[in-house]
Design a protein around this motif. Sequence first.
Motif, PDB file in Angstrom:
ATOM      1  N   ASN A 391       1.193  -1.365  -0.476  1.00  0.00           N
ATOM      2  CA  ASN A 391       0.263   0.416   0.020  1.00  0.00           C
ATOM      3  C   ASN A 391       0.637   1.017  -0.160  1.00  0.00           C
ATOM      4  OD1 ASN A 391      -2.201  -1.981  -0.269  1.00  0.00           O
ATOM      5  ND2 ASN A 391      -2.376  -1.311   2.301  1.00  0.00           N
ATOM      6  N   VAL A 392       2.663   1.024  -0.224  1.00  0.00           N
ATOM      7  CA  VAL A 392       2.864   2.941  -0.184  1.00  0.00           C
ATOM      8  C   VAL A 392       3.409   2.818  -1.658  1.00  0.00           C
ATOM      9  CG1 VAL A 392       5.756   2.857   0.538  1.00  0.00           C
ATOM     10  CG2 VAL A 392       3.984   1.587   1.979  1.00  0.00           C
ATOM     11  N   ALA A 393       2.521   3.961  -1.732  1.00  0.00           N
ATOM     12  CA  ALA A 393       3.200   4.670  -2.952  1.00  0.00           C
ATOM     13  C   ALA A 393       4.774   4.168  -3.616  1.00  0.00           C
ATOM     14  CB  ALA A 393       3.070   6.020  -3.169  1.00  0.00           C
ATOM     15  N   ARG A 394       5.809   4.991  -3.018  1.00  0.00           N
ATOM     16  CA  ARG A 394       6.680   4.447  -3.430  1.00  0.00           C
ATOM     17  C   ARG A 394       7.296   2.855  -3.835  1.00  0.00           C
ATOM     18  NH1 ARG A 394      10.820   6.597  -6.751  1.00  0.00           N
ATOM     19  NH2 ARG A 394      12.944   5.567  -5.957  1.00  0.00           N
ATOM     20  N   GLY A 395       6.326   1.666  -3.086  1.00  0.00           N
ATOM     21  CA  GLY A 395       7.146   0.273  -2.996  1.00  0.00           C
ATOM     22  C   GLY A 395       6.432  -0.113  -4.294  1.00  0.00           C
ATOM     23  N   ILE A 396       5.018   0.314  -5.053  1.00  0.00           N
ATOM     24  CA  ILE A 396       4.536   0.157  -6.206  1.00  0.00           C
ATOM     25  C   ILE A 396       5.394   0.680  -7.218  1.00  0.00           C
ATOM     26  CG2 ILE A 396       2.156   0.124  -6.829  1.00  0.00           C
ATOM     27  CD1 ILE A 396       0.786   0.586  -4.751  1.00  0.00           C
ATOM     28  N   GLU A 397       5.598   1.373  -7.153  1.00  0.00           N
ATOM     29  CA  GLU A 397       6.034   2.590  -8.561  1.00  0.00           C
ATOM     30  C   GLU A 397       7.545   1.896  -8.275  1.00  0.00           C
ATOM     31  OE1 GLU A 397       4.272   6.737  -7.137  1.00  0.00           O
ATOM     32  OE2 GLU A 397       6.424   6.445  -6.594  1.00  0.00           O
ATOM     33  N   TYR A 448       1.316  13.764  10.606  1.00  0.00           N
ATOM     34  CA  TYR A 448       0.707  15.814   9.861  1.00  0.00           C
ATOM     35  C   TYR A 448       2.118  16.073   9.201  1.00  0.00           C
ATOM     36  CZ  TYR A 448      -3.829  14.901  10.780  1.00  0.00           C
ATOM     37  OH  TYR A 448      -5.191  14.600  11.318  1.00  0.00           O
ATOM     38  N   GLY A 449       3.277  15.718   8.865  1.00  0.00           N
ATOM     39  CA  GLY A 449       4.556  15.929   8.578  1.00  0.00           C
ATOM     40  C   GLY A 449       4.451  15.560   7.231  1.00  0.00           C
ATOM     41  N   ILE A 450       5.002  17.103   7.185  1.00  0.00           N
ATOM     42  CA  ILE A 450       5.531  16.867   5.411  1.00  0.00           C
ATOM     43  C   ILE A 450       6.994  16.019   4.805  1.00  0.00           C
ATOM     44  CG2 ILE A 450       5.964  18.641   3.625  1.00  0.00           C
ATOM     45  CD1 ILE A 450       4.745  20.483   5.245  1.00  0.00           C
ATOM     46  N   PHE A 451       6.310  15.509   4.309  1.00  0.00           N
ATOM     47  CA  PHE A 451       8.013  14.587   3.622  1.00  0.00           C
ATOM     48  C   PHE A 451       7.958  14.597   1.887  1.00  0.00           C
ATOM     49  CE2 PHE A 451       6.632  12.686   7.134  1.00  0.00           C
ATOM     50  CZ  PHE A 451       7.878  12.713   8.205  1.00  0.00           C
ATOM     51  N   ALA A 452       8.873  14.535   1.529  1.00  0.00           N
ATOM     52  CA  ALA A 452       9.029  14.684   0.050  1.00  0.00           C
ATOM     53  C   ALA A 452       8.609  13.597  -1.046  1.00  0.00           C
ATOM     54  CB  ALA A 452      10.312  14.755  -0.221  1.00  0.00           C
ATOM     55  N   HIS A 453       7.733  13.660  -1.786  1.00  0.00           N
ATOM     56  CA  HIS A 453       6.592  12.792  -2.777  1.00  0.00           C
ATOM     57  C   HIS A 453       7.508  12.831  -3.961  1.00  0.00           C
ATOM     58  CE1 HIS A 453       3.384   9.653  -4.612  1.00  0.00           C
ATOM     59  NE2 HIS A 453       3.553  11.501  -5.625  1.00  0.00           N
ATOM     60  N   PRO A 454       7.873  10.954  -3.974  1.00  0.00           N
ATOM     61  CA  PRO A 454       7.298  10.161  -3.515  1.00  0.00           C
ATOM     62  C   PRO A 454       8.472   9.095  -2.614  1.00  0.00           C
ATOM     63  CG  PRO A 454       8.100   9.673  -5.796  1.00  0.00           C
ATOM     64  CD  PRO A 454       8.167  10.653  -5.663  1.00  0.00           C
ATOM     65  N   TYR A 456      10.222   6.663   0.466  1.00  0.00           N
ATOM     66  CA  TYR A 456       9.669   6.022   1.630  1.00  0.00           C
ATOM     67  C   TYR A 456       9.348   6.315   2.441  1.00  0.00           C
ATOM     68  CZ  TYR A 456      10.710   1.959  -1.763  1.00  0.00           C
ATOM     69  OH  TYR A 456      11.087   0.422  -2.615  1.00  0.00           O
ATOM     70  N   THR A 457      10.003   8.035   2.645  1.00  0.00           N
ATOM     71  CA  THR A 457       9.523   8.384   4.081  1.00  0.00           C
ATOM     72  C   THR A 457       8.446   8.896   4.474  1.00  0.00           C
ATOM     73  OG1 THR A 457      12.010   8.947   5.151  1.00  0.00           O
ATOM     74  CG2 THR A 457      10.540   9.859   6.003  1.00  0.00           C
ATOM     75  N   GLU A 458       7.634   9.820   2.768  1.00  0.00           N
ATOM     76  CA  GLU A 458       6.173  10.411   3.009  1.00  0.00           C
ATOM     77  C   GLU A 458       5.015   9.061   3.536  1.00  0.00           C
ATOM     78  OE1 GLU A 458       3.959  12.067  -0.426  1.00  0.00           O
ATOM     79  OE2 GLU A 458       4.647  10.317  -0.323  1.00  0.00           O
ATOM     80  N   SER A 459       5.965   7.331   2.941  1.00  0.00           N
ATOM     81  CA  SER A 459       4.591   6.483   3.988  1.00  0.00           C
ATOM     82  C   SER A 459       4.790   6.845   5.240  1.00  0.00           C
ATOM     83  CB  SER A 459       4.835   5.294   3.398  1.00  0.00           C
ATOM     84  OG  SER A 459       5.627   4.736   3.741  1.00  0.00           O
ATOM     85  N   LEU A 460       5.059   7.398   6.319  1.00  0.00           N
ATOM     86  CA  LEU A 460       5.125   7.344   7.468  1.00  0.00           C
ATOM     87  C   LEU A 460       3.500   8.200   7.676  1.00  0.00           C
ATOM     88  CD1 LEU A 460       9.028   8.232   8.643  1.00  0.00           C
ATOM     89  CD2 LEU A 460       7.483   5.592   8.735  1.00  0.00           C
ATOM     90  N   ASN A 461       3.800   9.178   7.032  1.00  0.00           N
ATOM     91  CA  ASN A 461       1.927   9.782   6.861  1.00  0.00           C
ATOM     92  C   ASN A 461       1.352   8.573   6.990  1.00  0.00           C
ATOM     93  OD1 ASN A 461       2.616  12.548   4.832  1.00  0.00           O
ATOM     94  ND2 ASN A 461       2.832  12.498   6.706  1.00  0.00           N
TER      95      ASN A 461
END
Length: 469
Positions: A391-397, A448-454, A456-461
Amino acid sequence: MIVYAKQTDMKHYDAIIIGAGQAGVPLAKKMAEAGKKTAIIEKRLVGGTCINDGCTPTKAMIASAKAAYQARKASELGIIISDVNVDLKKVKKRADSIVKMFKGSAEDGIEETKGLKLYMGEASFASEKEIVVKGKDGTTETLTADLIFINIGAKTIIPEIDGIEEIDYLTSTSILDLEEIPEHLVIVGGNYIGLEFGQMFSRFGSQVTILEQSPVILSKEDDDISKAVTEFLAAEKIDINTDVKINHIGWKGDRIETTITSGKKDKKITATHLLIAVGRAPQTQHLHLENCGVETDEHGHILVNDKLETNVKGIYALGDVKGGPAFTHIAYNDYTIVYRNLIENTNLSTADRPVPYCMFTDPQLARIGLSEREAKAQKLDYQVAVLPMKNVARGIETNETSGLMKAIVDAKTDKILGATILASEGGEIMSVLQMAMQGGITSEQIRYGIFAHPTYTESLNNLFMKIHQ
């Protein structure tokens, strides 16, 4: 007790370090740079296990294994590679060249440090502050010092199995000398070292069978983590046998036959190679600690306080030899604690320090802080957040969807108590959460933090969305 003849030509130092590992080398250099006349003793290879036959060569070879695996599955990304071959000699040559570079750097650092003398030989205590160094040529020298630091590491445990002494088994050291890919590798031990080697050689082309005496592999991890690791290894056709009792190991022609009971079933496994990976034990047996009075536990680990000092004033132990977490980064942290306390007059201790670790399977298994099992055992009031990597965008990509992220959060303070990341680059993701834990950042702040997309760290949201909708 070994009694040594008294020598009149003893050489006195301010500090002696026994073992040139990841704590010993930087400590020796720092002590010498602080103006202390320092000796460092190494019986085998400067750099210790990590550089010579641990982290450095294995992670280099794992990178080669991952490249082979990715090439084979590249068609899933629309890249057609018709044939993938592994040249183990070339893989080994690359790993050896990295080892040589790192080892050479450590040796140069010692040689270039004024006031630091390297002795190659085996050290043992003659008395409380008196060390005998026996060289490979049989000659001995006696050294004394007011400060002595023991950093001699650990070695492979060879279990008592019927017939094992009659076969040519491999250890985590000797397996690195192979220049041909094993046809069928049996691994005794289903924990971190065994699983890294198992997946690596499977990807090189070996048939791999893992034998683990516990009901599950990675028995120290949460059940869902163990299950997930089992699933991705099984998907790579690695044969995992748990609840195993090994009855006998012996030759069958030119092959190794292992007779086991798994659950209630008896079976025989015939293979070309067998790796022993059931754990490691401290290398204290040749130190003759009885001559200096340093206390050990029942396994031979040297007992220390939270300043890493033994029961004998002025004698310290660092790294794996003292027991506890057996990781290179912990040994290095031991060095920084001891050095800063003795030279910079700080008051640092090992109490409550973070203990991160990472198993370099693919995906990586990274841990920091408490597991769910540990939180439950401590009867803490906690919440659990779990996010499957599918379910993690970076992982899927990137087509890296095996594994999961899991965090344990204090229900009252919302502080992170621990995390297990089973993911591509899991160690890097875990390190972000470690810094959050050290900084007292709450799971809501990360949600609610802002992490760069896309990334893996962003998936902590999304992970902490399980707690903060």
